[in-house]
Design an enzyme around this catalytic site. Structure first.
Site, short mmCIF file in Angstrom:
data_model
loop_
_atom_site.label_atom_id
_atom_site.label_comp_id
_atom_site.label_asym_id
_atom_site.label_seq_id
_atom_site.Cartn_x
_atom_site.Cartn_y
_atom_site.Cartn_z
N SER A 194 49.65 -36.07 -66.74
CA SER A 194 48.78 -35.95 -65.55
C SER A 194 49.00 -34.38 -65.34
O SER A 194 48.06 -33.98 -64.52
CB SER A 194 49.26 -36.60 -64.25
OG SER A 194 50.62 -36.63 -64.19
N ASP A 210 52.01 -33.32 -54.39
CA ASP A 210 52.05 -34.78 -54.37
C ASP A 210 53.51 -35.11 -54.63
O ASP A 210 54.36 -34.33 -54.96
CB ASP A 210 50.95 -35.59 -54.74
CG ASP A 210 50.91 -35.53 -56.23
OD1 ASP A 210 51.89 -34.98 -57.01
OD2 ASP A 210 49.97 -36.38 -56.81
N HIS A 237 53.50 -33.84 -58.74
CA HIS A 237 52.92 -32.51 -59.35
C HIS A 237 52.60 -31.32 -58.58
O HIS A 237 52.89 -31.42 -57.27
CB HIS A 237 51.29 -32.92 -59.46
CG HIS A 237 51.19 -34.36 -60.18
ND1 HIS A 237 50.98 -35.58 -59.52
CD2 HIS A 237 51.19 -34.50 -61.68
CE1 HIS A 237 50.90 -36.49 -60.57
NE2 HIS A 237 50.96 -35.81 -61.77
#
Length: 373
Positions: free
Chosen positions: A43, A333, A336
């Protein structure tokens, strides 16, 4: 009929403005530093491959993309990823996501992004979050792209194209966060000591790297794992002392990173004509966390978007209200980095010192490309 004459300087100004708009909108230069860039990862660098998967790991909703031109795209960030910034430095456009239906034909010639949120080096990693493309599947996905490339150029041209293209791999974080540290979902924690687990990861990783090499790639940038014990998700466990990171998690990560650097030495020794680079993400991000003021940051221990302890017990949900001063935050977040951090990490990958990129950086790989042309 009245004939109007436009002053020559005005015509020049209009043409200049049009050129500037075209160049800035594509964010590329005429001659890219590499013919293409192919990205595999999780991600951190996913740009939309999970959008249509049956997965909890998605970010194609606001406030993700709040600072990205075009809004939410599947990037796990408020704005651009490391790959977006790196592409700009190399003169390449934003890479299309492999899973996008338009990623065919000429759209694959500048590269493709295969990264998938929740994915890991091991096939089992991330299964608690649903579907994802593991590293082995991402390599298989590239092979389908390779078939498209074969239909667009002859074998000699394809061989040169692949040899001069850049492969970037950013993986390993989920093998700890969504595997080894979640024994209720997996058996790995019970079967392997930390050292054995790091060896397991490197062995799987090596096999896939060698597969990509056998397919024709010769330029590899292999990013290691950042200090996971310092991300908001881990701080929210309450296992870290005040103003400290979770020590044992960082120690786990270091075991993998040490082996990755050794692997780079081994690969460079065994495969003359290829270049494998170790990207020291751990050092780069750790430096930001230890000296945030030097980089323009003021918040290092909590997320910009999320809820609960460290704004990370519940991560960024649809239509959450994020912090306003996003460029002051290291973390977007629970997991990340922000766009501001991604820009720094991309520049370090591109032109970093030997302690950040070993044995050379990406800019120096370009010189290597030019010498072999």
């Amino acid at each position: 009929m009245v004939k109007m004459e436009v002053p020559c300087p005005l015509i020049f100004k209009i043409v200049f403005m049009v050129v500037v708009v075209v160049v800035s909108s594509n964010a590329v230069v005429a001659t890219p530093e590499f013919p293409a860039m192919f990205v595999m990862g999780d991600s951190i660098v996913d740009d939309g491959n999970n959008n249509n998967l049956n997965s909890l790991a998605k970010s194609n909703f606001m406030p993700y993309g709040i600072d990205f031109n075009g809004g939410p795209s599947g990037r796990f960030c408020n704005g651009k990823t490391i790959i977006d910034f790196l592409g700009e430095l190399l003169g390449l456009p934003y890479l299309p996501a492999f899973a996008d239906s338009s990623t065919t034909g000429g759209n694959v010639l500048r590269g493709v992004n295969y990264a998938s949120a929740a994915a890991g080096i091991l096939d089992e990693t991330g299964r608690n979050l649903g579907d994802r493309y593991s590293l082995s599947q991402q390599v298989q996905n590239f092979e389908s792209t390779l078939n498209q490339l074969r239909s667009q150029m002859d074998e000699n041209s394809l061989s040169q194209y692949l040899a001069k293209s850049l492969v970037v791999i950013v993986l390993g974080s989920n093998d700890y966060i969504n595997n080894y540290l979640k024994p209720s979902f997996y058996t790995s924690s019970y079967l392997y000591t930390p050292i054995d687990y790091a060896d397991l990861l490197i062995n799987h990783y090596t096999r896939q790297i060698l597969t990509l090499h056998s397919l024709g790639f010769r330029k590899f940038f292999l990013a290691d794992i950042g200090p996971l014990g310092c991300i908001p998700n881990q701080l929210a466990t309450g296992l870290a002392p005040p103003r400290k990171c979770v020590f044992f998690v960082n120690e786990l990560v270091k075991m993998f990173n040490t082996r990755l650097r050794s692997l780079v030495d081994q690969l460079n020794a065994n495969h003359p004509g290829a270049i494998f680079v170790h990207g020291n993400t751990y050092r780069a991000l750790n430096d930001i966390l230890n000296s945030p003021i030097n980089y323009g940051f003021s918040v290092t221990n909590r997320a910009c978007c999320g809820m609960g302890m460290n704004q990370a017990q519940i991560t960024c949900l649809p239509f959450s209200v994020p912090c306003v001063d996003r460029d002051q935050y290291v973390f977007w977040d629970a997991f990340h980095p922000t766009q501001a951090v991604n820009k720094i990490l991309a520049h370090k990958a591109y032109a970093g010192s030997r302690s950040e990129c070993y044995p050379i950086n990406i800019q120096q790989m370009i010189s290597n490309n030019n010498l072999s042309s």
